[in-house]
Every structure is written in C-alpha cells, then in structure tokens.
Design a protein around this motif. Structure first.
Motif, PDB file in Angstrom:
ATOM      1  N   ARG A  23       6.326  -2.515  -2.688  1.00  0.00           N
ATOM      2  CA  ARG A  23       7.594  -2.145  -2.041  1.00  0.00           C
ATOM      3  C   ARG A  23       7.977  -0.698  -2.384  1.00  0.00           C
ATOM      4  O   ARG A  23       8.452   0.036  -1.530  1.00  0.00           O
ATOM      5  N   LEU A  47       9.460   1.072   4.262  1.00  0.00           N
ATOM      6  CA  LEU A  47       9.843  -0.151   3.567  1.00  0.00           C
ATOM      7  C   LEU A  47      10.147  -1.288   4.537  1.00  0.00           C
ATOM      8  O   LEU A  47       9.839  -2.444   4.259  1.00  0.00           O
ATOM      9  N   VAL A  64       7.250  -3.774   5.308  1.00  0.00           N
ATOM     10  CA  VAL A  64       6.670  -4.666   4.301  1.00  0.00           C
ATOM     11  C   VAL A  64       7.114  -6.097   4.577  1.00  0.00           C
ATOM     12  O   VAL A  64       8.297  -6.402   4.592  1.00  0.00           O
TER      13      VAL A  64
END
Length: 158
Positions: free
Chosen positions: A18, A27, A30
């Motif tokens: 992360r 991000l 993810v």
C-alpha cells in the motif's frame, strides 16, 4: 539482512504494498487482501515469492521484493520477473534495495536463470539512476501492454 518472507510477514508486506502504491500515485488501484497474498505466497501452489529486508537493529521489515518466474522462449530457461521492489523512505540509502536485488541475482545464478527483469515508471528518476548504477539497462524497444477490468472481461468472454 535479507530473508525469504514468512506467513507471519503478510501484514507488513501488505502495508508496504500500500505504501508503494501511494508513492506511485495509485493507491486507489490496490485491491489485494492479506488473504490473497497468503494464498499467492504460501498456498498449495505458490505463484509468487517474496524476500524481506530487515532493519539491522530492530529486525523490523523495511523493504521487500515480490517476484515470480517467467520463461524465455529464446533462451529456453526461466527468469525472474520482479513485480515490486520497495524500501520504506526512512530506510532508503541503507543498502536494502541493492541487497534485495543481489539476492534475486544470486537466485538466478544458482538456478541457471538467465534474466532478472522488472519495470520502472518513466518519471521515477531516483529508481532509474539506482538501477542503472547496478548495470541494468532499459529495454526501450519494447512497449508494455496490459488488459484489465472491462477490456479483459470483454475479450475473455468472446
């Protein structure tokens, strides 16, 4: 110190993935869960592998290399594709990234693999300089293509 990841490392590995995605301004992309990581690395048929760099003093994980095998039809042997290499900002400059790459190169040599490959974002100049300082060279004649999400589903449904 560089060592092979253990199942107990999954939370730290997930957190660093992360962190890497945040650094790469992605991000929101993810989706991996700790359970998926555990299955990929330690399930009945592991498809990926990981090494961790530990802080010399605390033993805490400060970086990782996550990789899998690829295959060269031209050379007729496997190689390693490094999916992600990450060292936490506070640990950068301490040799952890180089040590992780050295471990993967050692694995290639020991197993007769003839390639260690990875991709780097074209804007990531610090990483590019680091990789080139180790003797790595860009493969500029190749362009990476990717199918994901809707396009992948549409093509797979035909």
């Amino acid at each position: 110190m560089i060592r092979t990841a253990r199942a107990t490392d999954i939370p730290a590995l997930h957190a660093m993935i992360r962190d890497l995605a945040a650094y790469e301004k992605a991000l929101d992309e993810v989706r991996v869960t700790e359970e998926q990581l555990h299955t990929a690395l330690f399930g009945p048929r592991p498809a990926a592998f990981a090494h961790l760099a530990e802080d010399d003093t605390t033993g805490e994980p400060v970086g990782f290399a996550l990789w899998f095998l690829n295959f060269s039809t031209w050379r007729g042997v496997h190689g390693i594709y490094l999916e992600d290499l990450y060292v936490r900002p506070e640990a950068r400059g301490g040799g952890h990234g180089k040590a992780l790459l050295r471990e993967l190169a050692r694995t290639c040599v020991e197993r007769g693999y003839q390639r260690l490959e990875w991709s780097v974002l074209d804007w990531n100049e610090p990483s590019i300089r680091f990789y080139e300082s180790l003797g790595a060279r860009p493969q500029d004649e190749w362009t990476v293509y990717r199918l994901t999400d809707g396009a992948l589903a549409e093509l797979g449904a035909r």
